[in-house]
Write an enzyme that holds these catalytic residues in place. Structure first.
Site, PDB file in Angstrom:
ATOM      1  N   PHE A   1       0.782  -1.183  -0.144  1.00 38.53           N
ATOM      2  CA  PHE A   1       0.074   0.015   0.011  1.00 38.53           C
ATOM      3  C   PHE A   1       1.028   1.204   0.024  1.00 38.53           C
ATOM      4  CE2 PHE A   1      -2.303   3.451   2.024  1.00 38.53           C
ATOM      5  CZ  PHE A   1      -3.523   3.718   1.223  1.00 38.53           C
TER       6      PHE A   1
ATOM      7  N   ASP B   1       9.092   2.509   1.522  1.00 39.32           N
ATOM      8  CA  ASP B   1       8.023   3.255   2.111  1.00 39.32           C
ATOM      9  C   ASP B   1       7.968   3.017   3.325  1.00 39.32           C
ATOM     10  OD1 ASP B   1       5.602   4.021   2.946  1.00 39.32           O
ATOM     11  OD2 ASP B   1       4.421   3.406   1.014  1.00 39.32           O
TER      12      ASP B   1
ATOM     13  N   LYS C   1       2.616   9.872   8.213  1.00 33.92           N
ATOM     14  CA  LYS C   1       2.039   9.628   9.577  1.00 33.92           C
ATOM     15  C   LYS C   1       2.897   9.903  11.000  1.00 33.92           C
ATOM     16  CE  LYS C   1      -0.808   5.997   7.685  1.00 33.92           C
ATOM     17  NZ  LYS C   1      -0.456   5.215   6.701  1.00 33.92           N
TER      18      LYS C   1
HETATM   19  C1  LIG Z   1      -0.591   5.324   5.024  1.00 38.55           C
HETATM   20  C2  LIG Z   1       0.428   5.129   4.042  1.00 38.55           C
HETATM   21  C3  LIG Z   1       0.385   5.765   2.616  1.00 38.55           C
HETATM   22  C4  LIG Z   1      -0.362   6.924   2.448  1.00 38.55           C
HETATM   23  O1  LIG Z   1      -0.291   7.990   3.339  1.00 38.55           O
HETATM   24  P1  LIG Z   1      -1.266   9.125   3.189  1.00 38.55           P
HETATM   25  O2  LIG Z   1      -0.711  10.069   4.044  1.00 38.55           O
HETATM   26  O3  LIG Z   1      -2.811   8.575   3.423  1.00 38.55           O
HETATM   27  O4  LIG Z   1      -1.148   9.500   1.989  1.00 38.55           O
HETATM   28  C5  LIG Z   1       1.567   5.150   2.140  1.00 38.55           C
HETATM   29  N1  LIG Z   1       2.311   4.087   2.448  1.00 38.55           N
HETATM   30  C6  LIG Z   1       2.145   3.555   3.520  1.00 38.55           C
HETATM   31  C7  LIG Z   1       3.076   2.375   4.002  1.00 38.55           C
HETATM   32  C8  LIG Z   1       1.234   4.061   4.562  1.00 38.55           C
HETATM   33  O5  LIG Z   1       0.803   3.130   5.633  1.00 38.55           O
END
Ligand SMILES: *Cc1c(COP(=O)(O)O)cnc(C)c1O
Length: 404
Positions: free
Chosen positions: A136, A222, A252
């Site tokens: 994701f 990521d 986050k």
């Molecule tokens: C939440 C998340 C995203 C996206 O972040 P947003 O602030 O919602 O755009 C991308 N990669 C990972 C691993 C995530 O947990």
């Protein structure tokens, strides 16, 4: 016309299945619901509230900045950006940082940086980003193509080209795909968050680094969900010693609740992103920088991450004993640090609802997992309280005759 439902009467897009609950106030790990009940928050705004709610140091930083200066744009120098970037670089592999407002934007910057690096180095054909099943990376048109999940792309037009998805853990498929002449980078979460709290084995990260070096392609992590102390290291990949990336997306927890993201990169990568190649109106504004620096004041304090690792062990051990008592409710405990996954036996959404009934907030994830994402500041006593609530919730779903 379909019959009016509560959702169709709402002025909000119906994109979320929301729990029927709102909150008036938060303090530390606790939330006070509009129903007057107190909730122990292990949802953490989906891994965002790294220091809990209303942390005094963050409140103070935001208030002080709010009285001075909110926004000026990136047409001017922003001293808070230089300070936060320098601290992020000091704590990691990186030499340079680009600030964003969200995780998906940090990933967009990472993807653009990877392609631009090859363009600047005479290989403009290298555009493909290799990703992994279950990934994701966000909800923009680029990041849904990167994540590769059909359910997130359906109805949104052609999939953005330049993303190739590989099975999770298939080394042969990876080696073959990575050798292609149009590959720019490998993009991976050190622990898949939304995908169901699936950690990549640490030796695999080292293997990825070696593969990228061998082939002249870039490694992108990521760490939007795993970064800023969540796994007990500043970044999760630091658990794996030398497996450093060329580019890393963070968000986050980095803002502790203030919208903030960052793309970190080596000098070799960042130097290709010359003036005019990328931008953001809000990214890195003084308010966000004040809060981001305040988060780091706490997370980079000596022994803070040691304490996170100790608390994670305590939590994990207690959860194992709940699993042993309710094997018909919890199939498995997994994760890294305070990114914890409980694989449910029944539907994960049912377990989330049962826990909520017992005043414990959690987040569903893929692979039928329930995530616990407590603030990194949770105390041992609060962990025991969370486990008691989990036990009570699990008991309501268990079909065992506990008196037999
Ligand atoms: C939440 C998340 C995203 C996206 O972040 P947003 O602030 O919602 O755009 C991308 N990669 C990972 C691993 C995530 O947990």
């Amino acid at each position: 016309m379909p019959a009016a439902t509560a959702e169709s009467a709402s002025p909000i897009y119906p994109t979320y299945n929301r729990a029927p609950l709102s909150f008036d106030k938060g303090e530390g790990v606790w939330l006070t619901g509009s129903d007057g009940k107190r909730y122990l928050d292990c949802a953490g705004g989906v891994a965002v509230n790294s220091l809990g709610h209303a942390h005094p140091h963050l409140v103070e930083a935001l208030k002080a900045q709010a009285e001075k200066l909110w926004h000026v744009s990136n047409l001017f120098e922003i001293p808070g950006q230089k300070r936060l970037a320098a601290r992020l670089c000091e704590a990691s592999f990186a030499d340079r940082v680009f600030f964003t407002n969200s995780g998906a934007e940090a990933l967009e910057c990472a993807i653009k940086s990877a392609r631009r690096y090859h363009y600047a180095n005479g290989a403009p054909e290298r555009i493909d980003i290799l990703t992994f099943e279950g990934a994701f990376h966000g909800r923009t048109l680029g990041t849904i193509a990167a994540g590769g999940q059909a359910k997130y792309m359906e109805g949104f037009g052609p999939k953005a080209p330049g993303f190739v998805q590989l099975p999770f853990g298939d080394h042969d498929a990876l080696r073959e795909a990575a050798g292609g002449p149009t590959v720019a980078a490998i993009l991976i979460e050190p622990v898949q968050g939304e995908g169901g709290v699936r950690p990549v084995p640490l030796p695999c990260l080292t293997g990825l680094r070696e593969l990228c070096d061998e082939l002249g392609i870039l490694l992108i992590y990521d760490e939007v969900q795993t970064g800023i102390g969540r796994t007990g290291r500043f970044f999760a990949h630091q658990n794996a010693g030398g497996a450093e990336p060329d580019i890393l997306a963070s968000a986050k927890g980095i803002g502790g609740g203030f919208p903030l993201g960052a793309c970190l990169a080596t000098e070799a990568v960042a130097s290709a992103m010359v003036a005019g190649t990328h931008g953001s109106t809000y990214g890195g504004n003084p308010l966000a920088m004040a809060v981001g620096n305040a988060v780091l004041d706490v997370v980079l304090e000596e022994d803070f991450l040691v304490a996170v690792r100790d608390k994670a062990i305590l939590f994990k051990q207690a959860l194992e004993s709940v699993k042993d008592r309710f094997p018909d409710v919890i199939a498995d405990i997994r994760g890294s640090g305070l990114l914890i996954g409980l694989k449910a036996v029944g539907a994960n959404t049912e377990l989330v609802a049962a826990l909520r009934e017992h005043g414990l907030l959690s987040v569903p994830a893929g692979d039928n997992v329930v995530r616990l994402l407590p603030p990194l500041t949770i105390t041992a006593e609060e962990i025991r309280e969370a486990v008691q609530r989990l036990e009570a919730g699990a008991a309501t779903l268990s079909r065992q005759d506990r008196n037999a």
